[in-house]
Design an enzyme around this catalytic site. Structure first.
Site, short mmCIF file in Angstrom:
data_model
loop_
_atom_site.label_atom_id
_atom_site.label_comp_id
_atom_site.label_asym_id
_atom_site.label_seq_id
_atom_site.Cartn_x
_atom_site.Cartn_y
_atom_site.Cartn_z
N ASP A 106 0.82 -1.21 0.00
CA ASP A 106 0.00 0.00 0.00
C ASP A 106 0.85 1.26 0.00
O ASP A 106 0.42 2.31 0.49
CB ASP A 106 -0.92 0.00 1.22
CG ASP A 106 -0.14 -0.14 2.53
OD1 ASP A 106 1.10 -0.22 2.47
OD2 ASP A 106 -0.77 -0.15 3.60
N CYS A 160 4.78 -0.24 2.81
CA CYS A 160 5.25 -1.55 3.28
C CYS A 160 6.48 -1.43 4.17
O CYS A 160 6.66 -2.21 5.10
CB CYS A 160 5.52 -2.47 2.10
SG CYS A 160 6.73 -1.85 0.91
N ILE A 162 11.13 -3.60 -4.91
CA ILE A 162 10.04 -2.63 -4.77
C ILE A 162 9.20 -2.85 -3.51
O ILE A 162 8.37 -2.00 -3.18
CB ILE A 162 9.10 -2.64 -5.99
CG1 ILE A 162 8.48 -4.03 -6.17
CG2 ILE A 162 9.82 -2.20 -7.25
CD1 ILE A 162 7.41 -4.07 -7.25
N HIS A 163 9.40 -3.95 -2.82
CA HIS A 163 8.54 -4.26 -1.68
C HIS A 163 9.37 -4.79 -0.51
O HIS A 163 10.30 -5.57 -0.69
CB HIS A 163 7.49 -5.31 -2.08
CG HIS A 163 6.51 -5.63 -1.00
ND1 HIS A 163 5.46 -4.80 -0.66
CD2 HIS A 163 6.41 -6.70 -0.17
CE1 HIS A 163 4.77 -5.33 0.32
NE2 HIS A 163 5.33 -6.49 0.64
N HIS A 165 -0.64 -5.75 -6.28
CA HIS A 165 0.16 -6.93 -6.65
C HIS A 165 1.64 -6.60 -6.51
O HIS A 165 2.11 -5.60 -7.05
CB HIS A 165 -0.12 -7.35 -8.10
CG HIS A 165 -1.54 -7.74 -8.34
ND1 HIS A 165 -2.05 -7.99 -9.61
CD2 HIS A 165 -2.57 -7.95 -7.47
CE1 HIS A 165 -3.33 -8.32 -9.50
NE2 HIS A 165 -3.67 -8.30 -8.22
#
Length: 343
Positions: free
Chosen positions: A152, A155, A261-262, A337
């Site tokens: 979101d 993270c 990215i996460h 995703h």
């Protein structure tokens, strides 16, 4: 969990984030709450075949099963095969009741525990990974796992909160953590200059408060100082660990895993379902770093990472093809995703 400042752990309330974060000054070191003898942290040493280690994060309320879990992670000796001796001359501890607290055993803070493998019990079959850490059958030793947090745009903040709070998943705290970072940055414009931030101090503070911006190295370094702990980020693309606060002398460390990215938090799970997962580790626990590298290497071999500089990838959830960092960020933001694989 960490000993908290007023309002919760390091000034972060356990739930709701009703403003207690901002009450703690930047860089303020949070001490143990209360100071009652029952909550006093113990320092034990563990001497085994591989050397001497320091066991931290224990108290007289810690259960024997938790102590044995730490010893297993450090020595590779499964709890069921451990013999623990203490005193002089050394005498074996009675390990039959794993729910007994350390305060009810004949040991005290400062003791040296001698750990041996009980040769009369069946041995687990050891195997050595390429990183050199002994691993036994998964049923007998604690393992390091990742916990998925929402994709979101926050993270990083959710993951940091999760590990410093001992496994509390509370995405609602992200706005307060963003405000905390902005407050710290605004309080020291000389340190947090445009050269460091890539934008003016004021622009950065406005930017980080937005819920559509992503945290990274600057924010991790600030949170490491605020929480007075080393934050280790293992990268699944490079199989490298970046350690924020490594040279600050902190006694605790927490771990995150990053795929480009996460961010997700890492925790150590124990075979016994009654033993809660461990998210806060001693800064002397190098076994957990080896386990983190193994986890990252497994993800890399499965190509579960995102090369943010040049990549063509596919969303593993909806199979959409994507090119470049911008498309991946937009897709993650729009759909939630975050499981991407390179094509």
């Amino acid at each position: 969990m960490f000993g908290g400042a007023k309002g919760g752990h390091f000034g972060v309330p356990p739930a709701g984030c009703s403003g207690a974060v901002s009450q703690a000054a930047a860089g303020t070191k949070a001490g143990p709450a209360g100071g009652r003898p029952a909550d006093t942290m113990w320092r034990l040493r563990c001497k085994a075949k591989g050397g001497t280690h320091v066991l931290q994060g224990l108290s007289n309320r810690t259960r024997l099963r938790e102590l044995q879990g730490q010893i297993a992670a450090i020595t590779g000796i499964a709890p069921g095969s451990q013999r623990i001796l203490v005193g002089y001359p050394p005498e074996c501890l009675d390990l039959s009741d794993r729910d007994i607290t350390l305060g009810d055993l004949p040991i005290q803070s400062g003791d040296m525990l001698i750990v041996e493998e009980d040769q009369t019990r069946p041995k687990a079959s050891p195997a050595f990974s390429k990183h050199g850490a002994p691993s036994y059958v998964r049923e007998t030793l604690p393992v390091l796992t990742r916990t998925a947090v929402p994709a979101d745009n926050s993270c990083l903040f959710t993951s940091v909160y999760y590990v410093v709070e001992g496994g509390v998943l509370n995405p609602a705290c992200a706005p307060e953590m963003r405000r905390l970072i902005a407050q710290i940055v605004a309080s020291d414009p000389d340190l947090y200059s445009e050269a460091i931030l890539g934008k003016t101090n004021e622009e950065y503070c406005d930017w980080i408060r937005r819920d559509d911006t992503w945290g990274g190295a600057i924010e991790i370094s600030i949170l490491s100082k605020f929480y007075q702990c080393e934050i280790c980020v293992v990268d699944t693309q490079t199989v490298r660990i970046d350690r924020f606060g490594e040279d600050a002398g902190y006694t605790k460390r927490v771990l995150l895993i990053y795929d480009g990215i996460h961010y997700d938090p890492l925790q150590r799970n124990f075979p016994d379902p009654d033993t809660p997962p461990l998210t806060i580790f001693s800064s002397n626990d190098d076994i957990v770093l080896v386990q983190a590298l193994e986890l990252a290497d497994e993800a890399r071999r499965k190509r579960q990472f995102t090369d943010v500089n040049r990549f063509t990838l596919r969303c593993m959830l909806c199979q959409k093809g994507l090119t470049g960092q911008a498309e991946a960020r937009d897709h993650a933001r729009e759909t939630g995703h975050t499981n991407f694989g390179e094509v």
